[in-house]
Each structure stands twice: as C-alpha cells, then as structure tokens.
Design an enzyme around this catalytic site. Sequence first.
Site, PDB file in Angstrom:
ATOM      1  N   PRO A   9      -7.737   7.720  -3.869  1.00 44.74           N
ATOM      2  CA  PRO A   9      -9.405   7.750  -3.792  1.00 44.74           C
ATOM      3  C   PRO A   9      -9.738   7.377  -2.453  1.00 44.74           C
ATOM      4  O   PRO A   9      -9.194   6.310  -1.784  1.00 44.74           O
ATOM      5  CB  PRO A   9      -9.485   6.566  -4.899  1.00 44.74           C
ATOM      6  CG  PRO A   9      -8.313   5.862  -4.935  1.00 44.74           C
ATOM      7  CD  PRO A   9      -7.253   6.839  -4.788  1.00 44.74           C
ATOM      8  N   ASP A  54       8.253   8.404  -6.157  1.00 45.77           N
ATOM      9  CA  ASP A  54       9.536   9.260  -6.072  1.00 45.77           C
ATOM     10  C   ASP A  54      10.002   9.286  -4.471  1.00 45.77           C
ATOM     11  O   ASP A  54      10.496   9.856  -3.876  1.00 45.77           O
ATOM     12  CB  ASP A  54       9.362  10.795  -6.390  1.00 45.77           C
ATOM     13  CG  ASP A  54       8.113  11.518  -5.709  1.00 45.77           C
ATOM     14  OD1 ASP A  54       7.535  10.598  -4.802  1.00 45.77           O
ATOM     15  OD2 ASP A  54       7.873  12.632  -5.933  1.00 45.77           O
ATOM     16  N   GLY A  59       4.147  10.742  -8.812  1.00 44.30           N
ATOM     17  CA  GLY A  59       5.001   9.720  -9.065  1.00 44.30           C
ATOM     18  C   GLY A  59       5.728   8.899  -8.238  1.00 44.30           C
ATOM     19  O   GLY A  59       5.438   9.648  -7.026  1.00 44.30           O
ATOM     20  N   ASN A 111      -3.600   8.869   4.710  1.00 44.07           N
ATOM     21  CA  ASN A 111      -2.542   8.196   5.187  1.00 44.07           C
ATOM     22  C   ASN A 111      -2.404   8.163   6.910  1.00 44.07           C
ATOM     23  O   ASN A 111      -1.770   7.373   7.401  1.00 44.07           O
ATOM     24  CB  ASN A 111      -1.268   8.910   4.825  1.00 44.07           C
ATOM     25  CG  ASN A 111      -1.234   8.842   3.206  1.00 44.07           C
ATOM     26  OD1 ASN A 111      -1.713   7.868   2.484  1.00 44.07           O
ATOM     27  ND2 ASN A 111      -0.479   9.542   2.665  1.00 44.07           N
ATOM     28  N   ASP A 113      -3.830 -14.048  -3.261  1.00 44.13           N
ATOM     29  CA  ASP A 113      -4.658 -14.949  -4.291  1.00 44.13           C
ATOM     30  C   ASP A 113      -5.952 -14.077  -4.815  1.00 44.13           C
ATOM     31  O   ASP A 113      -5.701 -12.801  -4.713  1.00 44.13           O
ATOM     32  CB  ASP A 113      -5.311 -16.134  -3.479  1.00 44.13           C
ATOM     33  CG  ASP A 113      -6.068 -15.652  -2.486  1.00 44.13           C
ATOM     34  OD1 ASP A 113      -6.629 -14.472  -2.323  1.00 44.13           O
ATOM     35  OD2 ASP A 113      -6.376 -16.561  -1.511  1.00 44.13           O
ATOM     36  N   ARG A 168       0.884  -1.106  -0.001  1.00 43.14           N
ATOM     37  CA  ARG A 168      -0.026  -0.081   0.022  1.00 43.14           C
ATOM     38  C   ARG A 168       0.888   1.334  -0.073  1.00 43.14           C
ATOM     39  O   ARG A 168       0.428   2.109  -0.667  1.00 43.14           O
ATOM     40  CB  ARG A 168      -1.063  -0.137   1.131  1.00 43.14           C
ATOM     41  CG  ARG A 168      -1.935   1.279   1.369  1.00 43.14           C
ATOM     42  CD  ARG A 168      -3.096   0.759   2.206  1.00 43.14           C
ATOM     43  NE  ARG A 168      -3.953   1.948   2.205  1.00 43.14           N
ATOM     44  CZ  ARG A 168      -4.192   2.867   3.047  1.00 43.14           C
ATOM     45  NH1 ARG A 168      -3.613   2.660   4.357  1.00 43.14           N
ATOM     46  NH2 ARG A 168      -5.270   3.696   3.143  1.00 43.14           N
TER      47      ARG A 168
HETATM   48  C1  HEM Z   1      -9.227   1.517  -5.969  1.00 41.98           C
HETATM   49  C2  HEM Z   1      -9.135   2.584  -4.975  1.00 41.98           C
HETATM   50  C3  HEM Z   1      -8.540   2.199  -3.718  1.00 41.98           C
HETATM   51  C4  HEM Z   1      -9.273   2.649  -2.501  1.00 41.98           C
HETATM   52  C5  HEM Z   1     -10.241   3.396  -2.533  1.00 41.98           C
HETATM   53  C6  HEM Z   1      -8.482   2.015  -1.374  1.00 41.98           C
HETATM   54  C7  HEM Z   1      -8.782   2.274  -0.063  1.00 41.98           C
HETATM   55  C8  HEM Z   1      -8.315   1.758   0.918  1.00 41.98           C
HETATM   56  C9  HEM Z   1      -8.717   1.738   2.532  1.00 41.98           C
HETATM   57  C10 HEM Z   1      -9.699   2.648   2.792  1.00 41.98           C
HETATM   58  C11 HEM Z   1      -7.828   0.940   3.115  1.00 41.98           C
HETATM   59  C12 HEM Z   1      -7.864   0.735   4.619  1.00 41.98           C
HETATM   60  C13 HEM Z   1      -7.028   1.744   5.247  1.00 41.98           C
HETATM   61  C14 HEM Z   1      -7.356   2.036   6.745  1.00 41.98           C
HETATM   62  O1  HEM Z   1      -8.318   1.499   7.170  1.00 41.98           O
HETATM   63  O2  HEM Z   1      -6.565   2.566   7.429  1.00 41.98           O
HETATM   64  C15 HEM Z   1      -6.853   0.105   2.378  1.00 41.98           C
HETATM   65  C16 HEM Z   1      -5.909  -0.692   2.535  1.00 41.98           C
HETATM   66  C17 HEM Z   1      -5.173  -1.340   1.700  1.00 41.98           C
HETATM   67  N1  HEM Z   1      -5.018  -1.123   0.376  1.00 41.98           N
HETATM   68 FE1  HEM Z   1      -6.174  -0.075  -0.640  1.00 41.98          FE
HETATM   69  N2  HEM Z   1      -7.406   1.359  -1.684  1.00 41.98           N
HETATM   70  C18 HEM Z   1      -7.560   1.448  -3.273  1.00 41.98           C
HETATM   71  C19 HEM Z   1      -6.466   0.839  -4.218  1.00 41.98           C
HETATM   72  C20 HEM Z   1      -5.429   0.132  -3.592  1.00 41.98           C
HETATM   73  C21 HEM Z   1      -4.292  -0.211  -4.405  1.00 41.98           C
HETATM   74  C22 HEM Z   1      -4.114   0.192  -5.837  1.00 41.98           C
HETATM   75  C23 HEM Z   1      -3.544  -0.952  -3.798  1.00 41.98           C
HETATM   76  C24 HEM Z   1      -1.786  -1.562  -4.247  1.00 41.98           C
HETATM   77  C25 HEM Z   1      -1.930  -1.750  -5.447  1.00 41.98           C
HETATM   78  C26 HEM Z   1      -3.800  -1.083  -2.334  1.00 41.98           C
HETATM   79  C27 HEM Z   1      -3.618  -1.796  -1.523  1.00 41.98           C
HETATM   80  C28 HEM Z   1      -4.207  -1.816  -0.149  1.00 41.98           C
HETATM   81  C29 HEM Z   1      -3.522  -2.693   0.979  1.00 41.98           C
HETATM   82  C30 HEM Z   1      -2.609  -3.650   0.798  1.00 41.98           C
HETATM   83  C31 HEM Z   1      -4.369  -2.389   2.201  1.00 41.98           C
HETATM   84  C32 HEM Z   1      -3.967  -3.033   3.531  1.00 41.98           C
HETATM   85  C33 HEM Z   1      -2.718  -2.185   4.003  1.00 41.98           C
HETATM   86  C34 HEM Z   1      -2.398  -2.804   5.583  1.00 41.98           C
HETATM   87  O3  HEM Z   1      -3.072  -3.637   6.113  1.00 41.98           O
HETATM   88  O4  HEM Z   1      -1.472  -2.148   6.197  1.00 41.98           O
HETATM   89  N3  HEM Z   1      -5.181  -0.404  -2.419  1.00 41.98           N
HETATM   90  N4  HEM Z   1      -7.071   0.617   1.060  1.00 41.98           N
END
Ligand code: HEM
Length: 322
Positions: A165, A76, A74, A96, A250, A64
């Site tokens: 987003p 960076d 980018g 963040n 997966d 993430r």
């Molecule tokens: C499509 C739009 C996306 C949205 C709206 C989104 C939103 C979120 C949110 C709200 C969380 C939980 C954060 C929290 O509770 O503190 C999260 C966790 C996470 N996101 Fe996304 N995300 C998106 C795309 C992505 C992408 C593109 C990646 C990586 C390629 C990604 C990887 C992750 C991972 C691995 C977690 C878990 C992190 C952890 O457990 O520390 N996300 N995301």
Amino acid sequence: MASPSMAVAPLALFFFFILSLGSSSAQLSTSFYSSSCPNLFATIKPLVQSAISKEKRMGASLLRLFFHDCFVNGCDGSVLLADTANFTGEQHAVPNKKSLRGFKVIENVKSAVEKACPGVVSCADILAISSRDSVVILGGPNWNVKLGRRDARTASQSLANNNIPPPTSSLSNLISNFAAQGLSTKDMVALSGAHTIGQARCTTFRAHVYNETNVDSSFAKTRQSKCNKKSGSGDNVLAPLDLQTPTAFDNSYYSNLVGMKGLLHSDQELFNNGSTDSLVRTYSSSSSTFSSDFVTAMIKMGDISPLTGSSGEIRKKCSKIN
Ligand code: HEM
Ligand SMILES: *[C@@H]1O[C@H](CO)[C@@H](O)[C@H](O)[C@H]1NC(C)=O
Ligand SMILES: *[C@@H]1O[C@H](CO)[C@@H](O)[C@H](O)[C@H]1NC(C)=O
Ligand SMILES: *[C@@H]1O[C@H](CO)[C@@H](O)[C@H](O)[C@H]1NC(C)=O
C-alpha cells in the site's frame, strides 16, 4: 475392470491435497530446524544485534523488509533477489526503490547460517527470524517464529507495485489491501504500529504536512522545515515515523495519532473519525494489548502463502537463485 471403490481412493487423496493447499501454512512450525540447525537462533541474533548497534535504524529496515516480502506472493524471500541485471525484480518496484534497506545484513546472516548448517535454512525464514529479533532488541515483544518456508525462484515487480500500500492510502484502501492478504482490520492497525520505529523520506509525507488539515499545526511546521515544499528537491530527506521514541519499539505511534501527529497520510487515516479510532485509543493507552495484537498479526502475516515441501528451493545466497 476397476471397481468403483478403486476410483474413490485417488479421488479422496485428491481432495485431501486440495484441503491441504487451503491451509498452506500447516507445515510451518516453530521447531522446524530444531534438529537440522540447532544453533540457528544463537547464530542469527548476535549478528542482528551488532547491525543494530552500528545503526539503530537497521532494526526498522529489517522489519519492513519482511512486510514487503510477505505481501508479494507470500513470505518467500522474493524481495531479497538482487535486481541489478534488468531492473525487473521487486527491489525496483515503486514502494521499494531507494527505500528498502538491510539486504547486506541479511546476506551476512545467511553466510553465517550457511557455515553452521549448509543448505538447510531458507532466506525467507532468516528474514522472519531477523525481523522478530529486531523488534525484541528495540524493546518490543518476543514470540516464537514459525519456520519451514522455502525460497522463491522468481520475484514480481508488478505484484510489489500492486500489493504494497502507498502512503496516500485511505482507511478503506488499507482495510481492503490487508483483507486481500487474509489480514483483518485489527491486524492492519496492529501491524501499522511497526511505524513506532524507522524513518520516512520527505516525498512520502510532503503532501500530508503541507496540504492536509488533519495534522497538528506545530508538528506540521516542524516537519515542513526539513522537507521542501517543492517536489524534486530534498525528496530523500528523512524524518522519524515516531516523533517521540524513533528507535524504541513501544506504543507511542498510537498516541502520536491521537495527538494528530501521524507522519504519513496513511498513518493518520487510522485516527481520522473513522472505524479504527477506538482501537487506536486502546493501543495508545495499553502497550500490553498492542504487544499481544502485534504478535498475533505478525504470526498471521508470516503465514501468508509460504512455499513448503519441495516447492521453491533453499538458496545458497539470498540475493540470487541457486
Ligand atoms: C499500513 C500500510 C503501510 C503503509 C502505507 C506504509 C508505508 C510506509 C512508508 C511510505 C514508509 C517510508 C518509506 C520511505 O520513505 O522510503 C514506511 C516505512 C516503514 N514501514 Fe511501513 N507502511 C505500512 C505498513 C507497514 C507494516 C505492516 C510494517 C511492518 C510490520 C511496516 C514497517 C515499516 C518500517 C519499520 C518502516 C521504516 C523503515 C526504515 O527506517 O528503514 N510498515 N512505511
Ligand atoms: C531479468 O533478469 C533475470 C536474471 O538475469 C532473468 O531471469 C529474467 O528472465 C529477466 N527478466 C526479463 C523480463 O528480461
Ligand atoms: C497541495 O495541493 C495543491 C492543489 O491541489 C497542489 O498543487 C500542490 O502541489 C500540493 N502541495 C503539496 C506539497 O503536496
Ligand atoms: C472529527 O470530527 C470533529 C467534528 O467534525 C472535528 O472537530 C475533529 O477535528 C475530527 N477529528 C479528527 C481526528 O479528524
């Protein structure tokens, strides 16, 4: 007196320069450090492995971090800059704050890399390699990471707020948000498969599991049981993004969506009678199609406006500019 042809040469050079800016990733290469830091991959992977052995979730957190780096000016390393002096950096941006993690792991990797090859490898590249290693260690696909990025000397909280987003995004918001980074709808759906690992806070999925109808009711009840309806209390309680295999990389994220068990509103938007439903079905039934599209999209995301050549710097520590 200057002849017309003497004026054309610099002009041609100028246009060549503009063209090369257009394909700014042209200088990234998988062999960028092969002579300047031959043991780079062998230095990084065991450290990522040991961080994940200590805590499985760390692989998700590193992946993430890379996403949140690349979407802000980018890839960076800007997200890695410590933000404790005046809270105006990226680490205190809304998506963040109290959420991103893994900074110590990256700093630890950086100091090992500095011992092996001082002043050579950027933090941006270390993050790119560490996130690939995380995916591999958790059982996902492997790929060669393009390298040669340099580190920014600035961070942007406002761009982090604008570009990353939120979980309240609609499908059309998600599509246009990724398009603004040069990523297709297919890239967006494939990259969202990163939510096959990791955890989310109650505050990010409360409204979806309490107030929305496009969610499996027993799944919603299970998630409600540890996420207080009232905002403010228990906001930081965690739930797995993938209820089936939360620490395995997966394709079960997609079968969750087909079963109406997406955790975030934005997750379920990918399968909600919209244009991406068929792709979600494809990924849910073919892990090889998902893996190959995920790799393609990760490489494209890693290509977002890198600093190359003599732009930026090679930081000594990832948390601060030189
Ligand atoms: C499509 C739009 C996306 C949205 C709206 C989104 C939103 C979120 C949110 C709200 C969380 C939980 C954060 C929290 O509770 O503190 C999260 C966790 C996470 N996101 Fe996304 N995300 C998106 C795309 C992505 C992408 C593109 C990646 C990586 C390629 C990604 C990887 C992750 C991972 C691995 C977690 C878990 C992190 C952890 O457990 O520390 N996300 N995301
Ligand atoms: C915040 O602090 C950093 C580092 O001390 C400094 O470079 C930057 O200019 C400061 N920003 C503002 C808006 O004060
Ligand atoms: C559900 O929606 C109602 C009406 O819009 C709102 O007042 C309430 O805060 C929402 N509850 C949650 C948990 O989001
Ligand atoms: C799609 O629409 C149908 C008919 O309106 C509805 O029954 C179904 O629940 C919807 N499915 C999703 C995933 O929203």
